[in-house]
Design a protein around this motif. Sequence first.
Motif, PDB file in Angstrom:
ATOM      1  N   GLN A  60       0.824  -1.208   0.000  1.00 50.86           N
ATOM      2  CA  GLN A  60       0.000   0.000   0.000  1.00 50.86           C
ATOM      3  C   GLN A  60       0.860   1.261   0.000  1.00 50.86           C
ATOM      4  O   GLN A  60       0.499   2.265  -0.623  1.00 50.86           O
ATOM      5  CB  GLN A  60      -0.925  -0.003   1.231  1.00 50.86           C
ATOM      6  N   TRP A  61       2.007   1.197   0.663  1.00 48.74           N
ATOM      7  CA  TRP A  61       2.927   2.346   0.676  1.00 48.74           C
ATOM      8  C   TRP A  61       3.417   2.636  -0.743  1.00 48.74           C
ATOM      9  O   TRP A  61       3.510   3.803  -1.143  1.00 48.74           O
ATOM     10  CB  TRP A  61       4.098   2.031   1.598  1.00 48.74           C
ATOM     11  N   LYS A  66       2.027   6.035  -6.379  1.00 47.44           N
ATOM     12  CA  LYS A  66       1.680   5.927  -7.800  1.00 47.44           C
ATOM     13  C   LYS A  66       2.319   4.734  -8.507  1.00 47.44           C
ATOM     14  O   LYS A  66       2.425   4.715  -9.740  1.00 47.44           O
ATOM     15  CB  LYS A  66       2.060   7.219  -8.554  1.00 47.44           C
ATOM     16  N   VAL A  67       2.757   3.740  -7.739  1.00 45.01           N
ATOM     17  CA  VAL A  67       3.256   2.515  -8.358  1.00 45.01           C
ATOM     18  C   VAL A  67       2.069   1.576  -8.559  1.00 45.01           C
ATOM     19  O   VAL A  67       1.295   1.355  -7.624  1.00 45.01           O
ATOM     20  CB  VAL A  67       4.325   1.838  -7.476  1.00 45.01           C
ATOM     21  N   PRO A  68       1.867   1.022  -9.758  1.00 43.16           N
ATOM     22  CA  PRO A  68       0.735   0.101  -9.972  1.00 43.16           C
ATOM     23  C   PRO A  68       0.758  -1.053  -8.976  1.00 43.16           C
ATOM     24  O   PRO A  68       1.838  -1.534  -8.602  1.00 43.16           O
ATOM     25  CB  PRO A  68       0.957  -0.392 -11.406  1.00 43.16           C
TER      26      PRO A  68
END
Length: 356
Positions: A60-61, A66-68
Amino acid sequence: MGTGQGKSLTLNSAFRLGFTGALGVGLAIVVMTALQSVATVIIYIGLALFLALGLEPIVQWLVDRKVPRSLSVLIVVVAFILIVVGVALLIAPAVISQIQTFVADLPGIVANLATTGWVTELEEQFTGAIDIDAVFANIADWASDPKNVLSLGGGVVSIGAGILSFLTGVIIVVILTIYFAVSMPTIKSAMFSLVAASSRPTVESVTEEVTRSIGRYVLGQVSLGVINGVCSAIFLTIIGAPLPALLAFVAFLASLIPLVGPITGAIIITASCLMVSPGLGITAGIYYLVYMQVEAYLLSPRIMNKAVDVPGALVIIAAIAGGTLGGVLGAVVAVPVAASALIIIRKVVVPAQANK
């Protein structure tokens, strides 16, 4: 006539009641037998879900940055596997070598133990009642036979089968962990869709809090275990303790169980050092007394302050109950389960009672 009909009706009802009860008992036996047959699969699923929830905060972090999600899960899982494999390759040769050394030196350890001062004093106190020398001689003879040592693990074939089963279980758990980590939002959405719309916000809120609590607990407890294992390895190597890598691994595993685990691990390690010399055992005992104070008042509050909020007495009860029901895995899982139950009570049961 009326009386006869009443008796007939009573007998029929009793027959139907007994028949239905027998069917219920039979069905319960069938279900319990089926659950016992798939108990290993259930354990794999539970462990994989537990690990997925533990990795969820890190995933989640990354998602928040903005990482898929798929890429985030891949990064976290690959890093996790690399760390586990790296640590295993680092410590496995030392642990295997030290176990082989321990098996080879076991007769000598028993012989040296028989000449220590406290054994001599024990023999003087029980003179005529117990022949201490004969007891230790029998133990030494038994330990000098490799077949007897191997029989402790069920023999060579059983040990090989156990290793193969363990590796198969690890592969299954890793695959399930990846699946659960990738599809966690989908699993939650499917679960929420089964709840009435009026209750859905409350269920979502409680579920998110429970998953966050479990995830933080897993990360926190593993962090405490790593700290204890590394510190134990350094300390035991410095003082020349027997099997330092193996004992450090024991310290790591024990630390995964809150409160009860570190104490148990410290007792095992101290007893192992006592078998070598009283001074070494006392040194190890003092170290672990100091370490447990540092962990309880310095490390644990900083690492676990956002993980679980469970009273100490309930932690001990949950760990003992979980260990009794499910062994080490049950003891590890018991605390977050207890924390989840407390969250549900506080968020659902207490407000519902207050509104009555």
